[in-house]
Write a protein that holds these residues in place. Structure first.
Motif, PDB file in Angstrom:
ATOM      1  N   UNK A 245      14.818  -0.638  -1.914  1.00  0.00           N
ATOM      2  CA  UNK A 245      15.081  -1.411  -0.750  1.00  0.00           C
ATOM      3  C   UNK A 245      14.137  -2.302  -0.347  1.00  0.00           C
ATOM      4  N   UNK A 246      12.750  -2.002  -0.421  1.00  0.00           N
ATOM      5  CA  UNK A 246      11.663  -2.592   0.295  1.00  0.00           C
ATOM      6  C   UNK A 246      11.528  -3.894  -0.865  1.00  0.00           C
ATOM      7  N   UNK A 247      11.414  -3.688  -2.100  1.00  0.00           N
ATOM      8  CA  UNK A 247      11.253  -4.738  -3.154  1.00  0.00           C
ATOM      9  C   UNK A 247      12.397  -5.741  -2.924  1.00  0.00           C
ATOM     10  N   UNK A 248      13.407  -5.215  -2.794  1.00  0.00           N
ATOM     11  CA  UNK A 248      14.686  -6.103  -2.707  1.00  0.00           C
ATOM     12  C   UNK A 248      14.390  -7.153  -1.652  1.00  0.00           C
TER      13      UNK A 248
ATOM     14  N   UNK B 263      13.584  15.470  -9.685  1.00  0.00           N
ATOM     15  CA  UNK B 263      14.419  14.761  -9.789  1.00  0.00           C
ATOM     16  C   UNK B 263      15.059  13.751  -8.283  1.00  0.00           C
ATOM     17  N   UNK B 264      15.167  14.900  -7.559  1.00  0.00           N
ATOM     18  CA  UNK B 264      15.582  14.368  -6.176  1.00  0.00           C
ATOM     19  C   UNK B 264      14.330  13.539  -5.535  1.00  0.00           C
ATOM     20  N   UNK B 265      13.049  14.288  -5.631  1.00  0.00           N
ATOM     21  CA  UNK B 265      12.083  13.378  -4.920  1.00  0.00           C
ATOM     22  C   UNK B 265      11.910  12.072  -5.590  1.00  0.00           C
TER      23      UNK B 265
ATOM     24  N   UNK C 269       0.827  -1.210  -0.037  1.00  0.00           N
ATOM     25  CA  UNK C 269      -0.066  -0.113   0.020  1.00  0.00           C
ATOM     26  C   UNK C 269       0.889   1.335  -0.039  1.00  0.00           C
ATOM     27  N   UNK C 270       1.941   1.249   0.791  1.00  0.00           N
ATOM     28  CA  UNK C 270       2.897   2.261   0.736  1.00  0.00           C
ATOM     29  C   UNK C 270       3.481   2.375  -0.423  1.00  0.00           C
ATOM     30  N   UNK C 271       3.771   1.398  -1.267  1.00  0.00           N
ATOM     31  CA  UNK C 271       4.431   1.659  -2.422  1.00  0.00           C
ATOM     32  C   UNK C 271       3.533   2.432  -3.625  1.00  0.00           C
ATOM     33  N   UNK C 272       2.297   1.886  -3.325  1.00  0.00           N
ATOM     34  CA  UNK C 272       1.118   2.344  -4.501  1.00  0.00           C
ATOM     35  C   UNK C 272       0.932   3.897  -4.111  1.00  0.00           C
TER      36      UNK C 272
ATOM     37  N   UNK D 210      12.224   8.543  -3.553  1.00  0.00           N
ATOM     38  CA  UNK D 210      11.093   7.824  -3.599  1.00  0.00           C
ATOM     39  C   UNK D 210      11.612   6.381  -4.205  1.00  0.00           C
ATOM     40  N   UNK D 211      12.197   6.222  -5.490  1.00  0.00           N
ATOM     41  CA  UNK D 211      12.741   5.011  -6.260  1.00  0.00           C
ATOM     42  C   UNK D 211      13.709   4.201  -5.017  1.00  0.00           C
ATOM     43  N   UNK D 212      14.465   4.840  -4.471  1.00  0.00           N
ATOM     44  CA  UNK D 212      15.302   4.069  -3.640  1.00  0.00           C
ATOM     45  C   UNK D 212      14.762   3.336  -2.355  1.00  0.00           C
ATOM     46  N   UNK D 213      13.687   4.225  -1.870  1.00  0.00           N
ATOM     47  CA  UNK D 213      12.976   3.586  -0.729  1.00  0.00           C
ATOM     48  C   UNK D 213      12.279   2.221  -1.129  1.00  0.00           C
TER      49      UNK D 213
END
Ligand code: HEM
Ligand code: HEM
Length: 217
Positions: free
Chosen positions: A201-204, A189-191, A164-167, A195-198
């Motif tokens: 990490x979770x999906x990894x 780009x920063x935002x 849910x957090x990812x969505x 978001x992308x790296x957060x």
């Protein structure tokens, strides 16, 4: 990782977090070449931008960021995660009202009229993205509040909460980049990067668990 390195990371974790989730966003805001408005409007903008970054910080304040947090006690990390979650979700729930609130002090369109116009702008993609993010955020807050009443084990709830957090963060990021008046190209780009790296990490973590489980069978 060596013990000295670990201690150093623990010592500097808070500083890193303050720089990434408060310092750099404020720097982007103050360096941007935006037309400045009233103090009230600018304060509301800063509050909203900082609230967005606290939502982003949630991905780094969970077990998905174990590498950086290994020197910290997970129980205290979760405490901070919960506090930031409830506090800034509450602030962002007020965000549509805060946008129209300054009209109270101006002549022209009444705040309520402006709010109704805003919440019925279904033809505006940016607003629509915001509305979807809003509903997802509300569900995120409510299912956290009522976790014990849900027919889910703690483990299943956590995965539900993570997805849910990812969505939510996906729609919220697109909303801010498309509509935010301070979303210059470098800031966007920063935002998107934070978001992308957060999410990465979770999906990894999820995928490495899945692979491990398959290996056990
Ligand atoms: C509204 C209040 C919130 C509460 C009470 C809450 C609570 C929790 C708890 C108890 C965990 C499990 C921590 C662990 O065992 O490691 C967790 C994990 C997590 N939370 Fe939240 N949270 C909230 C809001 C948020 C928000 C707003 C986001 C993102 C925008 C978020 C993203 C995550 C992620 C990505 C995880 C990791 C999921 C996993 O370990 O599978 N949380 N949260
Ligand atoms: C009903 C849902 C929503 C509506 C109608 C809405 C509407 C808007 C509008 C009209 C703007 C532009 C404001 C301006 O130009 O001053 C904006 C900006 C923004 N919104 Fe939303 N939004 C919604 C949900 C969300 C959610 C859930 C988030 C969560 C992260 C969010 C975060 C932001 C941020 C950070 C900005 C940029 C603020 C700035 O740069 O001044 N919005 N939103």
């Amino acid at each position: 990782m060596g013990i000295i390195m670990e201690k150093l990371i623990k010592k500097y974790n808070i500083i890193i977090a303050i720089v990434v989730f408060i310092g750099i966003p404020l720097l982007f805001y103050s360096l941007g070449n935006y037309p400045r408005r009233s103090i009230l409007k600018e304060s509301i903008s800063i509050l909203t931008i900082l609230a967005l970054f606290q939502m982003l910080s949630q991905f780094y304040l969970a077990r998905s960021n174990k590498v950086m947090l290994q020197a910290n006690k997970m129980a205290s990390v979760v405490k901070v995660h919960k506090f930031i979650g409830y506090f800034f979700v509450s602030i962002l729930l007020l965000h549509p009202i805060l946008i129209v609130f300054p009209r109270y002090f101006e002549s022209g369109v009444e705040p309520i009229t402006a709010l109704i116009a805003l919440l019925t702008s279904f033809d505006n993609t940016g607003v629509l993205l915001g509305m979807i993010a809003y509903v997802l955020m509300l569900i995120l807050g409510l299912t956290s509040l009522m976790r014990n009443k849900l027919p889910l084990s703690y483990k299943s709830w956590r995965v539900f909460h993570g997805i849910l957090s990812v969505l939510f963060i996906g729609f919220a990021t697109c909303h801010v980049i498309s509509l935010g008046r301070h979303s210059s190209f470098p800031f966007s780009l920063y935002i998107a990067g934070v978001a992308f790296f957060g999410v990465l990490f979770l999906l990894k973590m999820y995928f490495s668990k899945l692979i491990k489980r398959k290996g056990d069978i």
